[in-house]
Scaffold this motif. Sequence first.
Motif, mmCIF file in Angstrom:
data_model
loop_
_atom_site.group_PDB
_atom_site.id
_atom_site.type_symbol
_atom_site.label_atom_id
_atom_site.label_comp_id
_atom_site.label_asym_id
_atom_site.label_seq_id
_atom_site.Cartn_x
_atom_site.Cartn_y
_atom_site.Cartn_z
ATOM 1 N N THR A 29 0.879 -1.162 0.116
ATOM 2 C CA THR A 29 0.132 -0.165 -0.132
ATOM 3 C C THR A 29 0.998 1.120 0.028
ATOM 4 N N ILE A 30 0.957 1.927 -1.145
ATOM 5 C CA ILE A 30 1.763 3.258 -1.376
ATOM 6 C C ILE A 30 1.179 4.361 -1.182
ATOM 7 N N ILE A 31 1.404 5.125 -0.030
ATOM 8 C CA ILE A 31 0.597 6.244 0.215
ATOM 9 C C ILE A 31 1.505 7.398 0.482
ATOM 10 N N ASN A 32 1.218 8.805 -0.037
ATOM 11 C CA ASN A 32 1.745 9.848 -0.092
ATOM 12 C C ASN A 32 3.145 9.947 -0.118
ATOM 13 N N ASN A 33 3.544 9.387 -1.196
ATOM 14 C CA ASN A 33 5.085 9.228 -1.597
ATOM 15 C C ASN A 33 5.335 10.441 -2.993
ATOM 16 N N VAL A 34 6.729 10.803 -3.051
ATOM 17 C CA VAL A 34 6.962 11.419 -4.033
ATOM 18 C C VAL A 34 8.147 10.606 -4.904
ATOM 19 N N ILE A 35 7.743 10.069 -6.114
ATOM 20 C CA ILE A 35 8.458 9.390 -7.167
ATOM 21 C C ILE A 35 8.855 9.936 -8.322
ATOM 22 N N VAL A 36 10.000 10.552 -8.348
ATOM 23 C CA VAL A 36 10.361 11.574 -9.265
ATOM 24 C C VAL A 36 11.680 11.120 -9.900
ATOM 25 N N HIS A 37 12.091 11.471 -11.242
ATOM 26 C CA HIS A 37 13.225 11.439 -11.948
ATOM 27 C C HIS A 37 13.895 9.931 -11.978
ATOM 28 N N ASN A 38 13.175 9.123 -11.859
ATOM 29 C CA ASN A 38 13.514 7.624 -12.283
ATOM 30 C C ASN A 38 13.507 6.951 -13.566
ATOM 31 N N ASP A 39 14.005 6.062 -13.895
ATOM 32 C CA ASP A 39 13.759 5.482 -15.262
ATOM 33 C C ASP A 39 12.178 4.864 -15.318
ATOM 34 N N ILE A 40 11.845 4.179 -14.212
ATOM 35 C CA ILE A 40 10.454 3.811 -14.105
ATOM 36 C C ILE A 40 9.820 4.230 -12.724
ATOM 37 N N GLY A 41 8.781 4.687 -12.659
ATOM 38 C CA GLY A 41 8.332 5.135 -11.335
ATOM 39 C C GLY A 41 7.847 3.916 -10.572
ATOM 40 N N ILE A 42 6.909 3.193 -11.029
ATOM 41 C CA ILE A 42 6.617 1.628 -10.304
ATOM 42 C C ILE A 42 6.460 0.781 -11.620
ATOM 43 N N ASN A 43 7.114 -0.293 -11.128
ATOM 44 C CA ASN A 43 7.296 -1.541 -12.037
ATOM 45 C C ASN A 43 6.700 -2.497 -11.431
ATOM 46 N N GLU A 44 5.527 -3.289 -12.004
ATOM 47 C CA GLU A 44 5.015 -4.478 -11.400
ATOM 48 C C GLU A 44 5.042 -5.804 -12.375
ATOM 49 N N TYR A 45 5.221 -6.916 -11.886
ATOM 50 C CA TYR A 45 5.548 -8.183 -12.635
ATOM 51 C C TYR A 45 5.507 -9.320 -12.062
ATOM 52 N N GLN A 46 5.478 -10.399 -12.343
ATOM 53 C CA GLN A 46 5.890 -11.698 -12.061
ATOM 54 C C GLN A 46 7.050 -12.181 -12.320
ATOM 55 N N LYS A 47 7.959 -12.363 -11.398
ATOM 56 C CA LYS A 47 9.229 -12.795 -11.422
ATOM 57 C C LYS A 47 9.503 -14.541 -11.726
ATOM 58 N N LYS A 48 8.984 -14.895 -10.440
ATOM 59 C CA LYS A 48 8.974 -16.282 -10.285
ATOM 60 C C LYS A 48 7.689 -16.993 -10.291
ATOM 61 N N GLU A 49 7.766 -18.098 -11.489
ATOM 62 C CA GLU A 49 6.672 -18.933 -11.718
ATOM 63 C C GLU A 49 5.786 -19.378 -10.523
ATOM 64 N N ILE A 50 6.396 -19.545 -9.301
ATOM 65 C CA ILE A 50 5.238 -20.201 -8.229
ATOM 66 C C ILE A 50 4.646 -18.931 -7.649
ATOM 67 N N PHE A 51 4.961 -17.754 -8.208
ATOM 68 C CA PHE A 51 3.972 -16.701 -7.576
ATOM 69 C C PHE A 51 3.178 -16.126 -8.731
ATOM 70 N N GLY A 52 2.427 -15.281 -8.503
ATOM 71 C CA GLY A 52 1.770 -14.228 -9.562
ATOM 72 C C GLY A 52 2.286 -12.821 -9.845
ATOM 73 N N GLY A 53 1.661 -11.959 -10.396
ATOM 74 C CA GLY A 53 2.117 -10.694 -10.364
ATOM 75 C C GLY A 53 1.877 -9.947 -9.077
ATOM 76 N N GLY A 54 2.394 -8.716 -9.424
ATOM 77 C CA GLY A 54 2.347 -7.742 -8.240
ATOM 78 C C GLY A 54 0.871 -7.104 -8.112
ATOM 79 N N LYS A 55 0.481 -6.548 -6.937
ATOM 80 C CA LYS A 55 -0.820 -6.145 -6.769
ATOM 81 C C LYS A 55 -0.714 -4.641 -5.780
ATOM 82 N N GLY A 56 0.001 -3.787 -6.416
ATOM 83 C CA GLY A 56 0.034 -2.538 -5.595
ATOM 84 C C GLY A 56 -1.373 -1.759 -5.832
#
Length: 163
Positions: A47-74
Amino acid sequence: VLIQFNEIINSGDKCISSGEKSTSVIFNNILHGCYIGIEVKDLSEPTIINNVIVHNDIGINEYQKKEIFGGGKGRVYNTIIWDNKESIILDKVSTIEVYNSDVESGYDGKGNFDKEPVFLEGFTNSEKDAIIKFKTGGNGDILKEVLGVDLDEVPVGLVYSFK
């Protein structure tokens, strides 16, 4: 896990990484100059609350890395995601909900807007130059529910003081 009140600058890879079915609250941080501001992977649910995310290549990146899990749920609230090469990226098995946030190029979700922030030193909003959305456009219910913080006016971006 509560990650709060940090300024993470130029860490190289990720400012913050959440993974492997973890839950966390990421509150009131400044994340800038990294490859990825916040990484959300493998069924993690930050749970991402009241942040400042600036000057990055990617602000927020969500994905499944390992097959035993699913994707991200932000879930993102009251956050400024601005001047990143890509604001938000997610794969086909990940989900993200964004509310009451300032996202460059816009983003679907209740209360979101697309307005360039005017920052003072330390990435705080300029009271003089900020539009009303930055001053009072945040969701207070999420602050009270998750952190027990009750504010009359909730900003988008950093929270300056608590009751």
